[in-house]
Design a protein around this motif. Sequence first.
Motif, PDB file in Angstrom:
ATOM      1  N   VAL A  35     -35.122 -19.408  19.122  1.00 60.80           N
ATOM      2  CA  VAL A  35     -34.474 -18.110  18.960  1.00 60.80           C
ATOM      3  C   VAL A  35     -33.551 -18.220  17.755  1.00 60.80           C
ATOM      4  O   VAL A  35     -32.611 -19.015  17.754  1.00 60.80           O
ATOM      5  N   LEU A  36     -33.831 -17.453  16.715  1.00 57.36           N
ATOM      6  CA  LEU A  36     -33.020 -17.465  15.497  1.00 57.36           C
ATOM      7  C   LEU A  36     -31.753 -16.633  15.715  1.00 57.36           C
ATOM      8  O   LEU A  36     -31.691 -15.830  16.649  1.00 57.36           O
ATOM      9  N   PRO A  37     -30.726 -16.815  14.873  1.00 56.70           N
ATOM     10  CA  PRO A  37     -29.454 -16.118  15.076  1.00 56.70           C
ATOM     11  C   PRO A  37     -29.562 -14.595  15.203  1.00 56.70           C
ATOM     12  O   PRO A  37     -28.777 -13.978  15.928  1.00 56.70           O
ATOM     13  N   ASP A  38     -30.534 -13.981  14.544  1.00 63.54           N
ATOM     14  CA  ASP A  38     -30.679 -12.523  14.625  1.00 63.54           C
ATOM     15  C   ASP A  38     -31.510 -12.065  15.828  1.00 63.54           C
ATOM     16  O   ASP A  38     -31.790 -10.888  15.998  1.00 63.54           O
ATOM     17  N   GLY A  39     -31.921 -13.015  16.686  1.00 59.32           N
ATOM     18  CA  GLY A  39     -32.709 -12.689  17.866  1.00 59.32           C
ATOM     19  C   GLY A  39     -34.203 -12.801  17.666  1.00 59.32           C
ATOM     20  O   GLY A  39     -34.977 -12.652  18.599  1.00 59.32           O
ATOM     21  N   THR A  40     -34.651 -13.070  16.435  1.00 64.14           N
ATOM     22  CA  THR A  40     -36.071 -13.257  16.156  1.00 64.14           C
ATOM     23  C   THR A  40     -36.558 -14.538  16.824  1.00 64.14           C
ATOM     24  O   THR A  40     -35.858 -15.551  16.832  1.00 64.14           O
ATOM     25  N   LEU A  41     -37.763 -14.484  17.396  1.00 63.45           N
ATOM     26  CA  LEU A  41     -38.384 -15.683  17.959  1.00 63.45           C
ATOM     27  C   LEU A  41     -39.287 -16.313  16.914  1.00 63.45           C
ATOM     28  O   LEU A  41     -40.025 -15.615  16.219  1.00 63.45           O
ATOM     29  N   LEU A  42     -39.247 -17.645  16.825  1.00 67.03           N
ATOM     30  CA  LEU A  42     -40.091 -18.414  15.913  1.00 67.03           C
ATOM     31  C   LEU A  42     -40.929 -19.376  16.735  1.00 67.03           C
ATOM     32  O   LEU A  42     -40.391 -20.248  17.415  1.00 67.03           O
ATOM     33  N   ALA A  43     -42.250 -19.168  16.750  1.00 62.82           N
ATOM     34  CA  ALA A  43     -43.188 -20.085  17.399  1.00 62.82           C
ATOM     35  C   ALA A  43     -43.722 -21.011  16.313  1.00 62.82           C
ATOM     36  O   ALA A  43     -44.210 -20.549  15.285  1.00 62.82           O
ATOM     37  N   SER A  44     -43.627 -22.307  16.547  1.00 60.39           N
ATOM     38  CA  SER A  44     -43.943 -23.276  15.496  1.00 60.39           C
ATOM     39  C   SER A  44     -44.841 -24.392  16.003  1.00 60.39           C
ATOM     40  O   SER A  44     -44.579 -24.986  17.055  1.00 60.39           O
ATOM     41  N   GLY A  45     -45.906 -24.683  15.235  1.00 60.80           N
ATOM     42  CA  GLY A  45     -46.754 -25.838  15.506  1.00 60.80           C
ATOM     43  C   GLY A  45     -47.521 -25.731  16.805  1.00 60.80           C
ATOM     44  O   GLY A  45     -47.973 -24.670  17.206  1.00 60.80           O
TER      45      GLY A  45
END
Length: 73
Positions: A35-45
Amino acid sequence: MYLTTHAAVGVLISQGTSRPSPSLGTARRAFTLIVLPDGTLLASGGFDSGGSPLASTELLGPSAPSWLPGPAL
C-alpha cells in the motif's frame, strides 16, 4: 492462491470501508502487495500459473476501476 482476470478476488479496505477488488491483469501467486502512501496498491513479482517468475507490477488507485500495468522489475 492465484488472483486472475476471471475471478472475483479479495476485498480492498480503505478508510473503514470495503469494496470488491477488480481482478489483476496477470494471474500471480506468492507476490508482494504494497500500500503506497496515497492509498494505491502495488502488486509486484510473484509467479504465474505455470510457476515461472514474473518481472512485472500492477497498480490500483484508491478509486480506480481496474489494475494498470506498472513499471517492470
